[in-house]
Write a protein that holds these residues in place. Sequence first.
Motif, mmCIF file in Angstrom:
data_model
loop_
_atom_site.group_PDB
_atom_site.id
_atom_site.type_symbol
_atom_site.label_atom_id
_atom_site.label_comp_id
_atom_site.label_asym_id
_atom_site.label_seq_id
_atom_site.Cartn_x
_atom_site.Cartn_y
_atom_site.Cartn_z
ATOM 1 N N GLY A 35 -5.141 -0.087 8.808
ATOM 2 C CA GLY A 35 -3.947 0.952 8.787
ATOM 3 C C GLY A 35 -4.076 1.801 9.883
ATOM 4 N N SER A 36 -3.185 2.880 10.150
ATOM 5 C CA SER A 36 -3.093 3.681 11.314
ATOM 6 C C SER A 36 -2.915 5.115 10.786
ATOM 7 C CB SER A 36 -1.909 3.223 12.016
ATOM 8 O OG SER A 36 -1.953 2.085 12.576
ATOM 9 N N THR A 37 -3.219 6.185 11.631
ATOM 10 C CA THR A 37 -3.084 7.425 11.009
ATOM 11 C C THR A 37 -2.492 8.213 12.362
ATOM 12 O OG1 THR A 37 -4.847 7.526 9.631
ATOM 13 C CG2 THR A 37 -4.166 9.842 10.525
ATOM 14 N N PHE A 38 -1.474 8.758 12.578
ATOM 15 C CA PHE A 38 -0.895 9.552 13.426
ATOM 16 C C PHE A 38 -0.815 11.025 13.084
ATOM 17 C CE2 PHE A 38 1.225 5.506 14.187
ATOM 18 C CZ PHE A 38 1.357 5.188 15.602
ATOM 19 N N CYS A 39 -1.481 11.789 14.010
ATOM 20 C CA CYS A 39 -1.590 13.322 13.783
ATOM 21 C C CYS A 39 -0.673 13.881 14.602
ATOM 22 C CB CYS A 39 -3.060 13.724 13.843
ATOM 23 S SG CYS A 39 -3.395 15.448 13.906
ATOM 24 N N VAL A 40 0.146 14.879 14.286
ATOM 25 C CA VAL A 40 0.975 15.676 15.056
ATOM 26 C C VAL A 40 0.699 16.970 14.941
ATOM 27 C CG1 VAL A 40 3.328 16.401 15.457
ATOM 28 C CG2 VAL A 40 2.938 14.123 14.567
ATOM 29 N N GLY A 96 0.896 -1.357 -0.060
ATOM 30 C CA GLY A 96 -0.232 0.143 0.019
ATOM 31 C C GLY A 96 0.800 1.189 -0.051
ATOM 32 N N ALA A 97 0.810 2.214 0.903
ATOM 33 C CA ALA A 97 1.262 3.191 0.899
ATOM 34 C C ALA A 97 1.215 4.190 2.231
ATOM 35 C CB ALA A 97 0.486 4.613 -0.120
ATOM 36 N N VAL A 98 2.226 4.945 2.246
ATOM 37 C CA VAL A 98 2.387 5.714 3.697
ATOM 38 C C VAL A 98 2.403 7.165 3.116
ATOM 39 C CG1 VAL A 98 3.944 6.718 5.394
ATOM 40 C CG2 VAL A 98 3.873 4.133 4.718
ATOM 41 N N ARG A 99 1.339 7.881 3.526
ATOM 42 C CA ARG A 99 1.246 9.173 2.994
ATOM 43 C C ARG A 99 1.143 10.320 4.001
ATOM 44 N NH1 ARG A 99 -1.566 11.462 -1.331
ATOM 45 N NH2 ARG A 99 -2.150 9.248 -2.100
ATOM 46 N N VAL A 100 2.015 11.166 3.688
ATOM 47 C CA VAL A 100 2.341 12.350 4.718
ATOM 48 C C VAL A 100 1.671 13.853 4.272
ATOM 49 C CG1 VAL A 100 3.940 13.543 5.884
ATOM 50 C CG2 VAL A 100 4.169 11.357 5.083
ATOM 51 N N SER A 101 0.769 14.183 4.870
ATOM 52 C CA SER A 101 0.140 15.666 4.408
ATOM 53 C C SER A 101 0.141 16.565 5.609
ATOM 54 C CB SER A 101 -1.407 15.169 3.980
ATOM 55 O OG SER A 101 -1.848 14.745 5.104
ATOM 56 N N ALA A 102 -0.047 17.835 5.327
ATOM 57 C CA ALA A 102 -0.151 18.807 6.370
ATOM 58 C C ALA A 102 -1.048 19.892 5.915
ATOM 59 C CB ALA A 102 1.242 19.367 6.563
ATOM 60 N N ARG A 103 -1.502 20.658 6.891
ATOM 61 C CA ARG A 103 -2.573 21.710 6.885
ATOM 62 C C ARG A 103 -2.484 22.606 7.885
ATOM 63 N NH1 ARG A 103 -6.374 17.605 8.654
ATOM 64 N NH2 ARG A 103 -7.436 18.304 10.411
ATOM 65 N N VAL A 104 -2.806 23.725 7.915
ATOM 66 C CA VAL A 104 -2.613 24.701 8.881
ATOM 67 C C VAL A 104 -4.167 24.976 9.348
ATOM 68 C CG1 VAL A 104 -2.357 27.213 9.483
ATOM 69 C CG2 VAL A 104 -0.827 26.077 7.742
ATOM 70 N N ASP A 105 -4.289 24.755 10.978
ATOM 71 C CA ASP A 105 -5.577 24.898 11.515
ATOM 72 C C ASP A 105 -5.618 25.963 12.555
ATOM 73 O OD1 ASP A 105 -8.188 24.744 12.614
ATOM 74 O OD2 ASP A 105 -7.728 22.660 13.228
ATOM 75 N N GLY A 106 -5.798 27.244 12.096
ATOM 76 C CA GLY A 106 -5.792 28.381 13.048
ATOM 77 C C GLY A 106 -4.401 28.685 13.250
ATOM 78 N N GLU A 107 -3.902 28.679 14.561
ATOM 79 C CA GLU A 107 -2.568 29.028 14.964
ATOM 80 C C GLU A 107 -1.648 27.632 14.991
ATOM 81 O OE1 GLU A 107 -1.232 32.030 14.789
ATOM 82 O OE2 GLU A 107 -3.372 32.645 14.145
ATOM 83 N N GLU A 108 -2.128 26.810 14.546
ATOM 84 C CA GLU A 108 -1.483 25.363 14.625
ATOM 85 C C GLU A 108 -1.333 24.613 13.430
ATOM 86 O OE1 GLU A 108 -2.994 23.727 18.964
ATOM 87 O OE2 GLU A 108 -4.102 23.074 17.242
ATOM 88 N N LEU A 109 -0.256 23.679 13.369
ATOM 89 C CA LEU A 109 0.265 22.882 12.221
ATOM 90 C C LEU A 109 -0.096 21.437 12.435
ATOM 91 C CD1 LEU A 109 1.751 22.406 9.446
ATOM 92 C CD2 LEU A 109 3.848 21.962 10.630
ATOM 93 N N ARG A 110 -0.964 20.917 11.518
ATOM 94 C CA ARG A 110 -1.484 19.467 11.580
ATOM 95 C C ARG A 110 -0.707 18.812 10.704
ATOM 96 N NH1 ARG A 110 -5.571 18.745 15.111
ATOM 97 N NH2 ARG A 110 -6.611 16.894 13.976
ATOM 98 N N VAL A 111 -0.033 17.758 11.051
ATOM 99 C CA VAL A 111 0.648 16.799 10.115
ATOM 100 C C VAL A 111 0.297 15.391 10.249
ATOM 101 C CG1 VAL A 111 2.970 15.939 9.223
ATOM 102 C CG2 VAL A 111 2.791 18.235 9.959
ATOM 103 N N LEU A 112 -0.364 14.779 9.236
ATOM 104 C CA LEU A 112 -0.874 13.508 9.216
ATOM 105 C C LEU A 112 0.240 12.331 8.591
ATOM 106 C CD1 LEU A 112 -4.577 13.869 8.026
ATOM 107 C CD2 LEU A 112 -3.694 13.883 10.464
ATOM 108 N N VAL A 113 0.548 11.498 9.305
ATOM 109 C CA VAL A 113 1.047 10.135 8.703
ATOM 110 C C VAL A 113 0.248 8.934 8.657
ATOM 111 C CG1 VAL A 113 3.285 8.880 8.991
ATOM 112 C CG2 VAL A 113 3.220 11.181 9.609
ATOM 113 N N GLU A 114 -0.349 8.863 7.516
ATOM 114 C CA GLU A 114 -1.178 7.532 7.556
ATOM 115 C C GLU A 114 -0.660 6.464 6.722
ATOM 116 O OE1 GLU A 114 -5.305 9.371 5.860
ATOM 117 O OE2 GLU A 114 -3.737 11.137 5.380
ATOM 118 N N ASP A 115 -1.080 5.451 7.171
ATOM 119 C CA ASP A 115 -0.291 4.022 6.565
ATOM 120 C C ASP A 115 -1.551 3.002 6.291
ATOM 121 O OD1 ASP A 115 -0.784 1.906 8.667
ATOM 122 O OD2 ASP A 115 0.806 3.620 9.674
ATOM 123 N N THR A 116 -1.268 2.223 5.245
ATOM 124 C CA THR A 116 -2.099 0.953 5.360
ATOM 125 C C THR A 116 -1.670 -0.383 5.706
ATOM 126 O OG1 THR A 116 -1.105 0.770 2.866
ATOM 127 C CG2 THR A 116 -3.047 1.996 2.984
#
Length: 664
Positions: free
Chosen positions: A378-383, A301-321
Amino acid sequence: MQPTTSSLEATIDALSRELALIVAPDSRIEWADPRAERHGLRAAAELRAAVVPGCETKLDELLRQAATEPVGGWELPLVLAGKPVTLSFSARALDGRIALVGNFVPQGYAEAIGEAARAVQEIVDLNRQLARQKTRLEESNKAIRALHAELEQHADRLRSSAEVKSRLVAGVSHEFRTPLHSILGLSRLLLAASDGPLNDEQQTQVAFIRDSAEELSRMINDMLDLSRLDAGNAPIRAARFALPDFWAALRGTMRPLVRESGGVELLFDPAPDVGLETDQGKLAQILRNLIANALKFTERGAVRVSARVDGEELRVLVEDTGIGIAADDQARVFEEFVQIDGALQRAATGTGLGLPLAKKLAEALGGRIELESTPGVGSTFCVTVPLEHAEIDAFRKLEVAASQPDPTRAPVLVVEDDRSAVFVYERYLSMAGFQVLPARTTEDARKVLEQVRPSAILLDVMLEREDTWNFLADIKRDPATNDIPVLVCTVMNRESRARALGADEFWLKPVDEDKLIRKLQVLAAGRGAKVLVVDDEPAARYLIKKFLEATPYQLLEAADGDTGVQLALSERPDVILLDFLLENMTAFDVIDQLKADPRTRPIPVIIVTSHALPVEDRQRLAESTEAILSKEHLSRELAINRIRDALRHAGIREQPPANERGGA
């Protein structure tokens, strides 16, 4: 035994009376006159029985005292014919007994005395209750103190254990690193065929050695990082950087971890164009651990890394299958040295330190890590981390405050690149009356010195990528700054070099708070302007002394005008606080003497008075003094501001508390 008529009459006639008694020392009535008998006080009765309850001790004291000396005006409340009355007794000794002559006190007063007696009795009862409560509380307090002492012992043991653990981990890890580096270096030399080619089998063996050594090196680094975080010794190196640049570097770092055999893709979604101000190295370490962990436990499968800005915070997602994590195990994966049992987990190498380290690093950045996972899916870690680390905002506020010198506080230049250490200095130095001027680089420190002359400099000579030794040498070479005391506070023992370059003090961190404050107070006081207070009221001098505590000023005191003039001649104060009305003279007399001598004529004078001065006196004083202050409205801030104004007008610009070069 009846007393003789002559002696009895002589005793009674010597006293004014309403009724008369003779009592034994134990209060038994042995004789009573007719008036006393009419009120129920008869021979053989106990006088104590007639006393208002709660006042028996007053009777005992009366009899005891009268046995040795005459007593007069002794008020005693009695109950006569069922009513409380108060008698004022005179008494003296008579043949081993006591002769009492009592005058009735007016009834209203007697009733008040009776009420007071009852109130006294209630107070006595209440005191007994309070005594019992006090005893119980003291017993409880002893138990609490014993428990507190036991808890302190446990806490000391835990602290000792934690310190031993930290030292052991740090010591062992450092000892392991040296041979590991040798193994890694030699294995790379062998694989590079620098001393001749290896056959295929040898290359495979050496590659295994290199991979194992690299894995062990990563494990040791993780242990060291965890040890620093647990001990609170992991400073935040916050700096501004662009997320797209960080994203590109992270993608390039993680690409080599993707298995060449395929089956798993590592995908990075485009990062938003935003800037961050936090510890870039720690954020990268968090994401590297999460991505490496996802790749390790994802077969297809895949490991996907994405990021978005939510207000004054940065949220980075590390998703895997990958294989996912059961709900019961999701909290455990963040515990040190914990690995979930399973075929793929057993096949994968690791120590179980990656996720705990990532969690603690995220918390150090003021953020958090959240996990969502489904076994087999799979798992999703959100930093989540703030775009701006909290230390940055706090440090910025400190810098803004430092740009506006506080005339009531002696400035101290703190040259320290660890913001948390600066905050510690600021917290306890500000409470002691100092203003912290922070500088994270020697360049910043030089800019501060161009604007402000500090009372002292606290210098860490181990600034990152800084030559602080040259800065120290320059400070002591420059005539404009060489007399500023420099206190070197650092973690490395380089005292001999610091002393050789002119450091006034050298202390190893952590610096004792009280010791530092005492030293700075001595330095500041020794360099401050002299303030002479002339006032014949000790309380007024004491009040001003308290106002000027924890300031750089040296205080001189005079209790009269003549002494004040003598001190002005001998000590040459920079400013004089003068009471308007002194014993045997006024402020005009003192000012005339000061202005008559060229040595004391330039000294600025501030009048401090509690009197409402006539208009003509105020006008006359205004011509020869700096200010007129009312004692009624005098405060610490007002006194210090007026002293500072007087110093400025006198041209004293480089002495504390003004401390600004070129004017305030």
